[in-house]
Design a protein around this motif. Structure first.
Motif, PDB file in Angstrom:
ATOM      1  N   ARG A  39       0.848  -1.200   0.000  1.00 25.53           N
ATOM      2  CA  ARG A  39       0.000   0.000   0.000  1.00 25.53           C
ATOM      3  C   ARG A  39       0.886   1.254   0.000  1.00 25.53           C
ATOM      4  O   ARG A  39       0.626   2.214  -0.707  1.00 25.53           O
ATOM      5  N   ALA A  40       1.974   1.240   0.789  1.00 23.15           N
ATOM      6  CA  ALA A  40       2.892   2.380   0.856  1.00 23.15           C
ATOM      7  C   ALA A  40       3.598   2.614  -0.488  1.00 23.15           C
ATOM      8  O   ALA A  40       3.758   3.758  -0.920  1.00 23.15           O
ATOM      9  N   GLN A  41       3.999   1.528  -1.138  1.00 23.24           N
ATOM     10  CA  GLN A  41       4.644   1.658  -2.450  1.00 23.24           C
ATOM     11  C   GLN A  41       3.671   2.236  -3.477  1.00 23.24           C
ATOM     12  O   GLN A  41       4.055   3.064  -4.294  1.00 23.24           O
ATOM     13  N   LEU A  42       2.420   1.795  -3.425  1.00 19.75           N
ATOM     14  CA  LEU A  42       1.417   2.309  -4.356  1.00 19.75           C
ATOM     15  C   LEU A  42       1.218   3.811  -4.137  1.00 19.75           C
ATOM     16  O   LEU A  42       1.128   4.587  -5.079  1.00 19.75           O
ATOM     17  N   TYR A  43       1.177   4.226  -2.876  1.00 18.49           N
ATOM     18  CA  TYR A  43       1.034   5.641  -2.561  1.00 18.49           C
ATOM     19  C   TYR A  43       2.213   6.430  -3.149  1.00 18.49           C
ATOM     20  O   TYR A  43       2.026   7.482  -3.765  1.00 18.49           O
ATOM     21  N   GLU A  44       3.425   5.918  -2.986  1.00 27.46           N
ATOM     22  CA  GLU A  44       4.622   6.586  -3.515  1.00 27.46           C
ATOM     23  C   GLU A  44       4.584   6.648  -5.037  1.00 27.46           C
ATOM     24  O   GLU A  44       4.956   7.660  -5.641  1.00 27.46           O
ATOM     25  N   ILE A  45       4.156   5.568  -5.675  1.00 26.17           N
ATOM     26  CA  ILE A  45       4.046   5.548  -7.139  1.00 26.17           C
ATOM     27  C   ILE A  45       3.068   6.624  -7.596  1.00 26.17           C
ATOM     28  O   ILE A  45       3.372   7.405  -8.508  1.00 26.17           O
ATOM     29  N   LYS A  46       1.903   6.694  -6.975  1.00 28.52           N
ATOM     30  CA  LYS A  46       0.901   7.700  -7.360  1.00 28.52           C
ATOM     31  C   LYS A  46       1.439   9.109  -7.147  1.00 28.52           C
ATOM     32  O   LYS A  46       1.287   9.979  -8.009  1.00 28.52           O
ATOM     33  N   ARG A  47       2.056   9.340  -5.997  1.00 28.85           N
ATOM     34  CA  ARG A  47       2.576  10.673  -5.662  1.00 28.85           C
ATOM     35  C   ARG A  47       3.643  11.122  -6.663  1.00 28.85           C
ATOM     36  O   ARG A  47       3.621  12.241  -7.157  1.00 28.85           O
ATOM     37  N   THR A  48       4.553  10.227  -6.995  1.00 29.82           N
ATOM     38  CA  THR A  48       5.617  10.578  -7.939  1.00 29.82           C
ATOM     39  C   THR A  48       5.059  10.784  -9.342  1.00 29.82           C
ATOM     40  O   THR A  48       5.452  11.730 -10.033  1.00 29.82           O
ATOM     41  N   LEU A  49       4.143   9.924  -9.759  1.00 32.50           N
ATOM     42  CA  LEU A  49       3.548  10.098 -11.091  1.00 32.50           C
ATOM     43  C   LEU A  49       2.840  11.440 -11.208  1.00 32.50           C
ATOM     44  O   LEU A  49       2.952  12.124 -12.226  1.00 32.50           O
ATOM     45  N   GLU A  50       2.120  11.827 -10.153  1.00 33.50           N
ATOM     46  CA  GLU A  50       1.437  13.123 -10.178  1.00 33.50           C
ATOM     47  C   GLU A  50       2.427  14.256 -10.411  1.00 33.50           C
ATOM     48  O   GLU A  50       2.114  15.221 -11.107  1.00 33.50           O
ATOM     49  N   SER A  51       3.618  14.148  -9.858  1.00 32.66           N
ATOM     50  CA  SER A  51       4.618  15.206 -10.024  1.00 32.66           C
ATOM     51  C   SER A  51       5.238  15.197 -11.427  1.00 32.66           C
ATOM     52  O   SER A  51       5.777  16.210 -11.864  1.00 32.66           O
ATOM     53  N   LEU A  52       5.177  14.056 -12.128  1.00 32.52           N
ATOM     54  CA  LEU A  52       5.758  13.952 -13.466  1.00 32.52           C
ATOM     55  C   LEU A  52       4.789  14.345 -14.578  1.00 32.52           C
ATOM     56  O   LEU A  52       5.218  14.696 -15.673  1.00 32.52           O
ATOM     57  N   LEU A  53       3.492  14.255 -14.304  1.00 31.74           N
ATOM     58  CA  LEU A  53       2.490  14.469 -15.347  1.00 31.74           C
ATOM     59  C   LEU A  53       2.184  15.946 -15.575  1.00 31.74           C
ATOM     60  O   LEU A  53       2.278  16.761 -14.662  1.00 31.74           O
ATOM     61  N   GLU A  54       1.779  16.246 -16.799  1.00 39.83           N
ATOM     62  CA  GLU A  54       1.369  17.595 -17.174  1.00 39.83           C
ATOM     63  C   GLU A  54       0.225  17.489 -18.176  1.00 39.83           C
ATOM     64  O   GLU A  54       0.018  16.451 -18.792  1.00 39.83           O
ATOM     65  N   GLY A  55      -0.487  18.589 -18.361  1.00 44.54           N
ATOM     66  CA  GLY A  55      -1.498  18.693 -19.415  1.00 44.54           C
ATOM     67  C   GLY A  55      -2.464  17.533 -19.486  1.00 44.54           C
ATOM     68  O   GLY A  55      -3.121  17.190 -18.510  1.00 44.54           O
ATOM     69  N   ASP A  56      -2.518  16.895 -20.662  1.00 36.67           N
ATOM     70  CA  ASP A  56      -3.454  15.799 -20.920  1.00 36.67           C
ATOM     71  C   ASP A  56      -2.872  14.425 -20.615  1.00 36.67           C
ATOM     72  O   ASP A  56      -3.442  13.412 -21.027  1.00 36.67           O
ATOM     73  N   ASP A  57      -1.739  14.348 -19.930  1.00 32.71           N
ATOM     74  CA  ASP A  57      -1.148  13.051 -19.578  1.00 32.71           C
ATOM     75  C   ASP A  57      -2.140  12.243 -18.753  1.00 32.71           C
ATOM     76  O   ASP A  57      -2.934  12.804 -17.993  1.00 32.71           O
ATOM     77  N   SER A  58      -2.078  10.929 -18.906  1.00 30.51           N
ATOM     78  CA  SER A  58      -3.012  10.058 -18.205  1.00 30.51           C
ATOM     79  C   SER A  58      -2.322   8.772 -17.768  1.00 30.51           C
ATOM     80  O   SER A  58      -1.532   8.197 -18.520  1.00 30.51           O
ATOM     81  N   VAL A  59      -2.635   8.347 -16.538  1.00 30.81           N
ATOM     82  CA  VAL A  59      -2.128   7.075 -16.014  1.00 30.81           C
ATOM     83  C   VAL A  59      -3.304   6.333 -15.393  1.00 30.81           C
ATOM     84  O   VAL A  59      -4.069   6.910 -14.613  1.00 30.81           O
ATOM     85  N   LEU A  60      -3.468   5.071 -15.755  1.00 30.46           N
ATOM     86  CA  LEU A  60      -4.496   4.215 -15.169  1.00 30.46           C
ATOM     87  C   LEU A  60      -3.802   3.171 -14.317  1.00 30.46           C
ATOM     88  O   LEU A  60      -2.827   2.547 -14.757  1.00 30.46           O
ATOM     89  N   ILE A  61      -4.299   2.981 -13.095  1.00 29.00           N
ATOM     90  CA  ILE A  61      -3.728   1.972 -12.199  1.00 29.00           C
ATOM     91  C   ILE A  61      -4.846   1.012 -11.803  1.00 29.00           C
ATOM     92  O   ILE A  61      -5.822   1.425 -11.180  1.00 29.00           O
ATOM     93  N   TYR A  62      -4.699  -0.244 -12.198  1.00 28.91           N
ATOM     94  CA  TYR A  62      -5.669  -1.284 -11.849  1.00 28.91           C
ATOM     95  C   TYR A  62      -5.127  -2.037 -10.646  1.00 28.91           C
ATOM     96  O   TYR A  62      -3.998  -2.525 -10.677  1.00 28.91           O
ATOM     97  N   GLU A  63      -5.920  -2.139  -9.583  1.00 26.15           N
ATOM     98  CA  GLU A  63      -5.521  -2.855  -8.372  1.00 26.15           C
ATOM     99  C   GLU A  63      -6.218  -4.219  -8.310  1.00 26.15           C
ATOM    100  O   GLU A  63      -7.417  -4.304  -8.542  1.00 26.15           O
ATOM    101  N   PHE A  64      -5.454  -5.233  -7.967  1.00 27.54           N
ATOM    102  CA  PHE A  64      -5.981  -6.566  -7.742  1.00 27.54           C
ATOM    103  C   PHE A  64      -5.528  -6.967  -6.338  1.00 27.54           C
ATOM    104  O   PHE A  64      -4.392  -7.401  -6.155  1.00 27.54           O
ATOM    105  N   PRO A  65      -6.380  -6.782  -5.339  1.00 29.84           N
ATOM    106  CA  PRO A  65      -5.976  -6.971  -3.942  1.00 29.84           C
ATOM    107  C   PRO A  65      -5.247  -8.279  -3.636  1.00 29.84           C
ATOM    108  O   PRO A  65      -4.328  -8.293  -2.853  1.00 29.84           O
ATOM    109  N   ARG A  66      -5.627  -9.365  -4.241  1.00 28.87           N
ATOM    110  CA  ARG A  66      -4.992 -10.651  -3.920  1.00 28.87           C
ATOM    111  C   ARG A  66      -4.198 -11.219  -5.080  1.00 28.87           C
ATOM    112  O   ARG A  66      -3.709 -12.323  -5.004  1.00 28.87           O
ATOM    113  N   GLY A  67      -4.112 -10.489  -6.152  1.00 28.72           N
ATOM    114  CA  GLY A  67      -3.399 -11.000  -7.316  1.00 28.72           C
ATOM    115  C   GLY A  67      -4.171 -12.083  -8.048  1.00 28.72           C
ATOM    116  O   GLY A  67      -3.604 -12.817  -8.831  1.00 28.72           O
ATOM    117  N   ASP A  68      -5.493 -12.169  -7.771  1.00 31.33           N
ATOM    118  CA  ASP A  68      -6.313 -13.192  -8.421  1.00 31.33           C
ATOM    119  C   ASP A  68      -6.755 -12.714  -9.798  1.00 31.33           C
ATOM    120  O   ASP A  68      -7.673 -11.911  -9.925  1.00 31.33           O
TER     121      ASP A  68
END
Length: 85
Positions: A39-68
């Protein structure tokens, strides 16, 4: 949790986003990463991506809680992963 990250960013930022994601996840194919993160790594990934993005940039993150999930590759598997990080 297992995540899949898909991005569509301006060509000026593609290399930065790709390099960053490669430090946390397994590169699957063009603009697609996957891997097991806390969960902490995901938070860091989101936070860093937000700082890298500009304008119409888009990132989709799909979560699979158990990897199923089941992966079906049709065509060439551009980056086969024996074991996902």
């Amino acid at each position: 949790m297992f995540v899949i990250v898909v991005y569509d960013v301006d060509v000026k930022r593609v290399a930065k986003v790709h390099r960053f994601l490669r430090t946390h996840l397994h590169w699957r194919q063009n603009s697609v990463f996957e891997g097991e993160v806390s969960r902490a790594q995901l938070y860091e990934i989101k936070r860093t991506l937000e700082s890298l993005l500009e304008g119409d940039d888009s990132v989709l993150i799909y979560e699979f809680p158990r990897g199923d999930f089941t992966l079906h590759v049709v065509g060439t598997d551009k980056s086969p992963a024996g074991e996902v990080i």
